[in-house]
Write an enzyme that holds these catalytic residues in place. Structure first.
Site, PDB file in Angstrom:
ATOM      1  N   ARG A  96     -12.484  36.706 -40.805  1.00 56.28           N
ATOM      2  CA  ARG A  96     -13.391  36.684 -39.654  1.00 56.28           C
ATOM      3  C   ARG A  96     -12.650  36.263 -38.384  1.00 56.28           C
ATOM      4  O   ARG A  96     -12.921  36.775 -37.294  1.00 56.28           O
ATOM      5  CB  ARG A  96     -14.569  35.746 -39.913  1.00 56.28           C
ATOM      6  CG  ARG A  96     -15.515  35.663 -38.723  1.00 56.28           C
ATOM      7  CD  ARG A  96     -16.733  34.816 -39.010  1.00 56.28           C
ATOM      8  NE  ARG A  96     -17.536  34.648 -37.800  1.00 56.28           N
ATOM      9  CZ  ARG A  96     -18.667  33.960 -37.731  1.00 56.28           C
ATOM     10  NH1 ARG A  96     -19.142  33.373 -38.812  1.00 56.28           N
ATOM     11  NH2 ARG A  96     -19.325  33.853 -36.595  1.00 56.28           N
ATOM     12  N   ASN A 150     -23.248  39.685 -44.713  1.00 60.20           N
ATOM     13  CA  ASN A 150     -23.201  40.424 -43.452  1.00 60.20           C
ATOM     14  C   ASN A 150     -22.097  41.466 -43.436  1.00 60.20           C
ATOM     15  O   ASN A 150     -21.110  41.331 -44.152  1.00 60.20           O
ATOM     16  CB  ASN A 150     -22.974  39.441 -42.289  1.00 60.20           C
ATOM     17  CG  ASN A 150     -24.276  38.842 -41.784  1.00 60.20           C
ATOM     18  OD1 ASN A 150     -25.305  39.507 -41.780  1.00 60.20           O
ATOM     19  ND2 ASN A 150     -24.224  37.589 -41.369  1.00 60.20           N
ATOM     20  N   CYS A 172     -31.940  38.252 -43.791  1.00 56.52           N
ATOM     21  CA  CYS A 172     -31.333  37.589 -42.634  1.00 56.52           C
ATOM     22  C   CYS A 172     -32.249  36.435 -42.247  1.00 56.52           C
ATOM     23  O   CYS A 172     -33.472  36.525 -42.392  1.00 56.52           O
ATOM     24  CB  CYS A 172     -31.196  38.581 -41.480  1.00 56.52           C
ATOM     25  SG  CYS A 172     -30.472  37.877 -39.983  1.00 56.52           S
ATOM     26  N   HIS A 202     -29.997  42.343 -37.012  1.00 55.45           N
ATOM     27  CA  HIS A 202     -29.382  41.819 -35.787  1.00 55.45           C
ATOM     28  C   HIS A 202     -29.619  42.735 -34.592  1.00 55.45           C
ATOM     29  O   HIS A 202     -28.910  42.657 -33.587  1.00 55.45           O
ATOM     30  CB  HIS A 202     -27.872  41.568 -35.984  1.00 55.45           C
ATOM     31  CG  HIS A 202     -27.580  40.391 -36.848  1.00 55.45           C
ATOM     32  ND1 HIS A 202     -26.305  39.921 -37.078  1.00 55.45           N
ATOM     33  CD2 HIS A 202     -28.406  39.571 -37.564  1.00 55.45           C
ATOM     34  CE1 HIS A 202     -26.347  38.876 -37.892  1.00 55.45           C
ATOM     35  NE2 HIS A 202     -27.620  38.656 -38.193  1.00 55.45           N
ATOM     36  N   TYR A 257     -29.363  38.340 -31.059  1.00 58.65           N
ATOM     37  CA  TYR A 257     -28.146  39.151 -30.997  1.00 58.65           C
ATOM     38  C   TYR A 257     -28.207  40.238 -29.927  1.00 58.65           C
ATOM     39  O   TYR A 257     -27.174  40.798 -29.568  1.00 58.65           O
ATOM     40  CB  TYR A 257     -27.862  39.772 -32.366  1.00 58.65           C
ATOM     41  CG  TYR A 257     -27.293  38.789 -33.359  1.00 58.65           C
ATOM     42  CD1 TYR A 257     -25.924  38.633 -33.519  1.00 58.65           C
ATOM     43  CD2 TYR A 257     -28.135  37.993 -34.132  1.00 58.65           C
ATOM     44  CE1 TYR A 257     -25.405  37.720 -34.423  1.00 58.65           C
ATOM     45  CE2 TYR A 257     -27.635  37.072 -35.040  1.00 58.65           C
ATOM     46  CZ  TYR A 257     -26.264  36.941 -35.180  1.00 58.65           C
ATOM     47  OH  TYR A 257     -25.750  36.039 -36.061  1.00 58.65           O
TER      48      TYR A 257
END
Length: 465
Positions: A96, A150, A172, A202, A257
């Site tokens: 990440r 995710n 989520c 998102h 988001y």
């Protein structure tokens, strides 16, 4: 009496596991569990042991008769499972960090589920989830897959589209965050209001109705734009206010988001500021520090409850969604849950067979989506663009097709197309080569290019990755 349940959690060494355990313990009277298997990989062995022992302490404190197993053998765990939950990260947090820092090094957004970073997380994750489902077809063909990994929308859609597995829900914690925080702004409880969500993971919007069925979305828009109010923005998103006039025009409330799209300038500026500050770092670097503290807490042999520190990780209320979904299937409760499932007409602006994140009633047959209706023109355009970008990413992930991947980059609104885009794309491919076997030939070709090879060696050394 219904039989006891076997649950398997893949990514069991995650810092989220105590949240999950708490949720199952709270709901044990609704769904008795015989055993929980926490599964991880060799690289996650130490964390699995730490968090697994804590899970056992939580179980012991609860007094519930549940066996907690820890294993690196996924197939052994999956045998005869009733529910399989997934919460894993391919490449762990270092992957990440690369997803975030490589795009930022070119002045573009780096983020876990959005932009170039989100695309690459999908590329690494989709082949793994498809392998998991192949094991499930053999070892627990009647199980439900509850995916929290995710980018949840794309990962869940890949399961339905490419593994042909319909017993799957994508989850989520963002929607429930809205539903728990917003009613307080009106001095009401959630029981007094009706929420309806529609869109993508998102990238959804929602509307709100009062006890008498009247649309009160407009009133909530006023409240969430009050600078003195907590608008419910997730802890992991920089809280710049939306343009109130825009929200009034659409009469819908976007998820947190959406800031990456509606306030792109400010979000990029904030992200670059953190990226350039060695004392702060990107969100992934912040999470890595949070996880270090969490696992130090988890090591405490006296800790047998979920610590408050976990809320800073960004997964608050995960168990309220994941565990309630499982219990609702088990008991045919028809609970209202916001999740990713097959569209089937819920979002009339999209094809029926694509994945959407919508309000649904969840029962023994899974998700029964609630129709959201037609979106205003601008939002309809956004929705179609984002869905086709997702579909392109998913196809590229399965086929290992570089040209499709480039098209996905060009489609993504957070990626500036041009020569810098190609550099970001190629550097991310090389940086993640261990986890992208489907792109092996292209990566080998790129590594023969001196500039890419030297630049990546320098950057990754500087980043300590």
């Amino acid at each position: 009496m219904k039989k006891k349940v076997k649950i398997v959690t893949i990514g069991g060494g995650s810092s989220y596991t105590p949240e999950l355990m708490e949720g199952f313990i709270k709901r044990y009277d609704q769904m008795p569990i015989s055993e929980i298997w926490l599964v991880d990989i060799e690289d996650g062995k130490e964390k699995l042991q730490i968090v697994g022992e804590m899970a056992r302490r939580m179980r012991k404190k609860s007094g519930k008769d549940v066996k907690v197993h820890l294993t690196l053998d996924r197939r052994k765990a999956l045998k005869d499972a009733d529910f399989v939950t997934t919460q894993f990260r391919v490449g762990l947090l270092n992957a990440r960090i690369k997803d975030e820092r490589i795009p930022f090094s070119y002045g573009m957004l780096g983020q876990e589920t959005n932009g170039a970073g989100g695309i690459f997380k999908a590329l690494r994750t989709i082949p793994v989830i498809l392998d998991i489902v192949e094991d499930m077809k053999e070892l627990c063909p009647n199980a439900w897959l509850i995916n929290f990994t995710n980018p949840s929308g794309m990962v869940t859609e890949a399961v339905m589209r490419y593994a042909k597995w319909d017993r799957v829900l994508g989850l989520c914690n963002v929607p429930i965050g809205h539903m728990l925080r917003e009613p307080k702004l009106m001095d009401k409880s959630l029981d007094n209001l009706t929420y309806r969500f529609g869109g993508l993971n998102h990238f959804h919007w929602h509307k709100i109705y009062d006890e008498d069925g009247f649309d009160i979305t407009d009133k909530m828009i006023d409240l969430i734009n009050d600078p003195n109010k907590d608008d419910g923005t997730p802890a992991n998103i920089f809280d710049v206010k939306f343009f109130k006039e825009q929200l009034k025009a659409m009469n819908m409330i976007p998820c947190g988001y959406h800031r990456y799209y509606y306030r792109q300038e400010e979000m990029l500026e904030h992200g670059l500021k953190e990226y350039n500050d060695k004392n702060i770092g990107t969100r992934a670097q912040q999470v890595k520090e949070t996880e270090k503290r969490l696992f130090e807490l988890y090591k405490d042999p006296n800790l047998d409850y979920k610590p408050e520190e976990l809320t800073k990780r960004g997964g608050a209320h995960y168990s309220d969604v994941a565990c309630e979904s499982i219990v609702s299937i088990y008991n045919n409760k028809m609970s209202h849950i916001v999740l990713t499932t097959k569209n089937n007409g819920a979002m009339c602006d999209l094809d029926d067979d694509v994945a959407v994140e919508v309000s649904a009633f969840v029962g023994s047959n899974g998700a029964n989506p609630i129709t959201f209706g037609k979106l205003p023109t601008a939002e309809r355009g956004w929705l179609k663009l984002m869905k086709n970008m997702e579909l392109t990413v998913e196809e590229a992930a399965v086929k290992g097709d570089y040209n499709l991947l480039m098209n996905a980059f060009i489609l993504n609104p957070l990626i500036v197309s041009g020569e810098k885009m190609i550099h970001v794309l190629n550097e991310l491919l090389v940086a993640h080569k261990k986890y992208l076997p489907q792109f092996k030939e292209k990566i080998e070709e790129l590594e023969k290019t001196t500039t890419i090879k030297d630049d990546m060696a320098r950057k990754l050394t500087e980043e300590g990755l």
